[in-house]
Scaffold this active site. Structure first.
Site, mmCIF file in Angstrom:
data_model
loop_
_atom_site.group_PDB
_atom_site.id
_atom_site.type_symbol
_atom_site.label_atom_id
_atom_site.label_comp_id
_atom_site.label_asym_id
_atom_site.label_seq_id
_atom_site.Cartn_x
_atom_site.Cartn_y
_atom_site.Cartn_z
ATOM 1 N N GLU A 95 10.683 -5.747 -8.629
ATOM 2 C CA GLU A 95 10.028 -5.175 -9.794
ATOM 3 C C GLU A 95 9.317 -3.876 -9.467
ATOM 4 O O GLU A 95 8.867 -3.662 -8.345
ATOM 5 C CB GLU A 95 8.995 -6.174 -10.338
ATOM 6 C CG GLU A 95 9.645 -7.466 -10.790
ATOM 7 C CD GLU A 95 8.644 -8.472 -11.344
ATOM 8 O OE1 GLU A 95 9.090 -9.531 -11.787
ATOM 9 O OE2 GLU A 95 7.443 -8.205 -11.333
ATOM 10 N N CYS A 108 4.206 2.004 -9.553
ATOM 11 C CA CYS A 108 3.978 1.062 -8.453
ATOM 12 C C CYS A 108 5.359 0.643 -7.929
ATOM 13 O O CYS A 108 6.138 0.024 -8.648
ATOM 14 C CB CYS A 108 3.196 -0.130 -8.999
ATOM 15 S SG CYS A 108 2.870 -1.380 -7.774
ATOM 16 N N CYS A 115 8.349 -10.715 1.118
ATOM 17 C CA CYS A 115 7.517 -10.179 2.208
ATOM 18 C C CYS A 115 7.334 -11.272 3.243
ATOM 19 O O CYS A 115 7.163 -12.436 2.897
ATOM 20 C CB CYS A 115 6.160 -9.724 1.666
ATOM 21 S SG CYS A 115 5.101 -9.008 2.964
ATOM 22 N N CYS A 119 0.421 -13.471 3.120
ATOM 23 C CA CYS A 119 -1.006 -13.472 2.772
ATOM 24 C C CYS A 119 -1.233 -14.585 1.738
ATOM 25 O O CYS A 119 -0.428 -14.751 0.812
ATOM 26 C CB CYS A 119 -1.423 -12.123 2.187
ATOM 27 S SG CYS A 119 -1.137 -10.761 3.342
ATOM 28 N N CYS A 122 -1.121 -13.889 -2.230
ATOM 29 C CA CYS A 122 -0.106 -12.980 -2.788
ATOM 30 C C CYS A 122 1.175 -13.719 -3.163
ATOM 31 O O CYS A 122 1.782 -14.405 -2.335
ATOM 32 C CB CYS A 122 0.198 -11.889 -1.765
ATOM 33 S SG CYS A 122 1.558 -10.811 -2.257
ATOM 34 N N GLU A 170 5.923 -5.171 2.335
ATOM 35 C CA GLU A 170 5.035 -4.412 3.215
ATOM 36 C C GLU A 170 5.772 -3.122 3.617
ATOM 37 O O GLU A 170 6.725 -3.152 4.405
ATOM 38 C CB GLU A 170 4.693 -5.256 4.452
ATOM 39 C CG GLU A 170 4.027 -4.501 5.588
ATOM 40 C CD GLU A 170 2.838 -3.643 5.174
ATOM 41 O OE1 GLU A 170 1.909 -4.151 4.536
ATOM 42 O OE2 GLU A 170 2.847 -2.441 5.499
ATOM 43 N N CYS A 344 0.919 -5.569 -9.439
ATOM 44 C CA CYS A 344 1.371 -5.268 -8.088
ATOM 45 C C CYS A 344 0.696 -6.258 -7.150
ATOM 46 O O CYS A 344 -0.464 -6.587 -7.321
ATOM 47 C CB CYS A 344 0.988 -3.853 -7.699
ATOM 48 S SG CYS A 344 1.805 -2.632 -8.706
HETATM 49 N N1 SAH Z 1 2.088 -5.121 1.354
HETATM 50 C C1 SAH Z 1 1.227 -4.093 0.956
HETATM 51 C C2 SAH Z 1 1.464 -3.565 -0.426
HETATM 52 C C3 SAH Z 1 1.766 -4.557 -1.524
HETATM 53 S S1 SAH Z 1 0.468 -5.527 -2.141
HETATM 54 C C4 SAH Z 1 -0.212 -4.524 1.139
HETATM 55 O O1 SAH Z 1 -0.463 -5.689 1.379
HETATM 56 O O2 SAH Z 1 -1.070 -3.652 1.093
HETATM 57 C C5 SAH Z 1 -0.517 -4.425 -3.128
HETATM 58 C C6 SAH Z 1 -1.980 -4.851 -3.219
HETATM 59 O O3 SAH Z 1 -2.156 -5.998 -4.081
HETATM 60 C C7 SAH Z 1 -2.551 -5.256 -1.873
HETATM 61 O O4 SAH Z 1 -3.850 -4.732 -1.686
HETATM 62 C C8 SAH Z 1 -2.597 -6.751 -1.992
HETATM 63 O O5 SAH Z 1 -3.479 -7.313 -1.087
HETATM 64 C C9 SAH Z 1 -2.985 -6.945 -3.428
HETATM 65 N N2 SAH Z 1 -2.711 -8.300 -3.930
HETATM 66 C C10 SAH Z 1 -1.744 -9.151 -3.534
HETATM 67 N N3 SAH Z 1 -1.805 -10.297 -4.245
HETATM 68 C C11 SAH Z 1 -2.827 -10.173 -5.101
HETATM 69 C C12 SAH Z 1 -3.390 -11.024 -6.104
HETATM 70 N N4 SAH Z 1 -2.891 -12.215 -6.370
HETATM 71 N N5 SAH Z 1 -4.450 -10.565 -6.797
HETATM 72 C C13 SAH Z 1 -4.953 -9.334 -6.558
HETATM 73 N N6 SAH Z 1 -4.459 -8.487 -5.641
HETATM 74 C C14 SAH Z 1 -3.419 -8.901 -4.913
HETATM 75 FE FE1 SF4 Z 2 3.067 -8.915 1.921
HETATM 76 FE FE2 SF4 Z 2 1.187 -7.237 0.972
HETATM 77 FE FE3 SF4 Z 2 1.684 -9.588 -0.226
HETATM 78 FE FE4 SF4 Z 2 0.494 -9.569 2.153
HETATM 79 S S1 SF4 Z 2 -0.345 -8.698 0.219
HETATM 80 S S2 SF4 Z 2 2.169 -10.926 1.545
HETATM 81 S S3 SF4 Z 2 1.515 -7.840 3.109
HETATM 82 S S4 SF4 Z 2 3.069 -7.880 -0.083
#
Ligand code: SAH
Ligand code: SF4
Length: 386
Positions: A95, A108, A115, A119, A122, A170, A344
């Site tokens: 997306e 975005c 990924c 985390c 996420c 990532e 995002c």
């Molecule tokens: N992998 C990269 C970029 C993609 S995530 C990274 O981790 O930075 C983009 C942003 O959204 C990151 O800061 C991530 O930590 C945040 N994010 C992921 N899941 C989320 C959620 N459920 N609620 C709020 N922010 C979230």
């Molecule tokens: Fe991957 Fe970024 Fe999501 Fe962590 S927050 S699982 S690095 S996309």
């Protein structure tokens, strides 16, 4: 190279295209002509490139194609945000989200299908990893946004002024392809975006941050999400490999390498009862004392299969206030496009996990794949306010 062993001109930077033309015994400036056709005029048909001779076009067709991923779904939110789903060669769907705001339009962009970093907060991470996107699949997202929003029309203003690599995946684990795609984003003969307006968001892949300055001078956002290693490691497994001190050091080195004065954005997703206490805010203020940055707070966006909760408005503002009183510039991301589930960091597309890690999620994701665009989850776009 495509499956047929041909070059894909849509996924080649100026330098690589110049090399290709040189190899073909042609003048390297042909590269600029082709780039302008594809990325400034939106033309994907070699025969329509009228400043290139017919003979050369025929020669090119033997060696090359111009191919971009298909858009398979499109959704428009009431607040003007748009979400598109593209299908990539691995068969996954990823997306991208367009967020219009006064005076700017942010796209975005996704870099991977799924990924591998897992985390805990996420949705993309919960899906596991499927594949890296190719250069054409990454730059194709910007091409499509222009195509859909009238950006290839000479008389109209370009709709996308800012890029955030905050979609699925990532970016620094798909290093080469992301570098080449952002090169195109910033190249004057392609999209010509300012280095201040192209932001790579990373969870902290330290060796990749250390290589970054050899390839780009784009802006940087760091997903920190915790003020100490113990807490960070518990929600972001990558922290066990690259702890906070080494991460901040590598970011410092990158920022020092830039020709202009810029600061990174520290992203901090606030999860109720996990990392949103006042004490965490104080600890964060102390941690970043000698680290020039802007802080972006993201109230957690809930998704199915996560027990985490979004903090209350007052706990978000308490957290913010503590940081502001300590002298930081702090922004809080607003909820956008919640009617089309376009956050995002929460983007799920339809990805088959290759790591076989997240069986439970995979089953759920497969169930949801068909109805992903009817989802009414209350999600927020996490890409604005950078
Ligand atoms: N992998 C990269 C970029 C993609 S995530 C990274 O981790 O930075 C983009 C942003 O959204 C990151 O800061 C991530 O930590 C945040 N994010 C992921 N899941 C989320 C959620 N459920 N609620 C709020 N922010 C979230
Ligand atoms: Fe991957 Fe970024 Fe999501 Fe962590 S927050 S699982 S690095 S996309």
């Amino acid at each position: 190279m495509t499956e047929a062993g041909k070059h894909n001109l849509a996924g080649m930077s100026r330098q690589r295209l110049r090399e290709l033309f040189t190899e073909l015994g042609e003048k390297p400036f042909r590269a600029e002509q082709v780039l302008k056709w594809i990325h400034q005029r939106g033309v994907l048909d070699l025969d329509a490139m009228t400043d290139i001779s017919k003979v050369l076009r025929e020669k090119l067709k033997q060696q090359a194609v111009i191919s971009l991923p298909d858009i398979v779904e499109e959704q428009l939110s009431e607040d003007g945000c748009r979400k598109w789903l593209i299908e990539v060669t691995s068969g996954s769907r990823v997306e991208m989200v367009y967020i219009p705001e006064a005076g700017r339009g942010t796209l975005c962009v996704s870099s991977q299908a799924g990924c591998s970093l897992d985390c805990s907060f996420c949705a993309t991470g919960k899906q596991g990893f499927n594949s890296n996107l190719s250069v054409a699949e990454i730059i194709g997202q910007l091409w499509w946004a222009n195509q859909k929003l009238g950006g290839f029309d000479d008389k109209k203003e370009r709709p996308v002024s800012n890029i955030v690599m905050m979609g699925m995946g990532e970016p620094l684990l798909n290093f080469d392809n992301v570098m080449e795609a952002i090169d195109l984003m910033m190249d004057d003969v392609a999209y010509g975006l300012s280095k201040r307006k192209v932001t790579i968001s990373t969870s902290g892949v330290v060796p990749a941050i250390d290589r970054l300055s050899d390839y780009t001078d784009a802006s940087l956002a760091i997903s920190l999400h915790a003020p100490n290693d113990e807490l960070r490691s518990s929600i972001m497994p990558i922290n066990r490999k690259y702890p906070i001190a080494s991460l901040l050091d590598s970011v410092r080195r990158y920022m020092a390498s830039l020709p202009d004065k810029r600061v990174p954005v520290i992203e901090y997703t606030l999860i109720a009862g996990v990392n949103d206490h006042r004490q965490h805010a104080r600890e964060l203020a102390a941690l970043l004392q000698d680290f020039p940055c802007k802080i972006n707070l993201i109230p957690f966006n809930p998704f199915s299969l996560s027990d985490y909760r979004r903090p209350s408005g007052s706990s978000v503002s308490n957290f913010r206030q503590i940081l502001q009183q300590a002298g930081y510039t702090v922004t809080v991301r607003t909820t956008r496009a919640d009617d089309i589930a376009a956050a995002c960091g929460q983007l799920v597309g339809a990805v088959e996990d290759q790591t076989r890690r997240s069986g439970r999620y995979r089953q759920k994701a497969a169930e949801q794949a068909g109805k992903i665009f009817d989802s009414t989850d209350n999600l927020a776009v996490a890409a604005d306010r950078l």
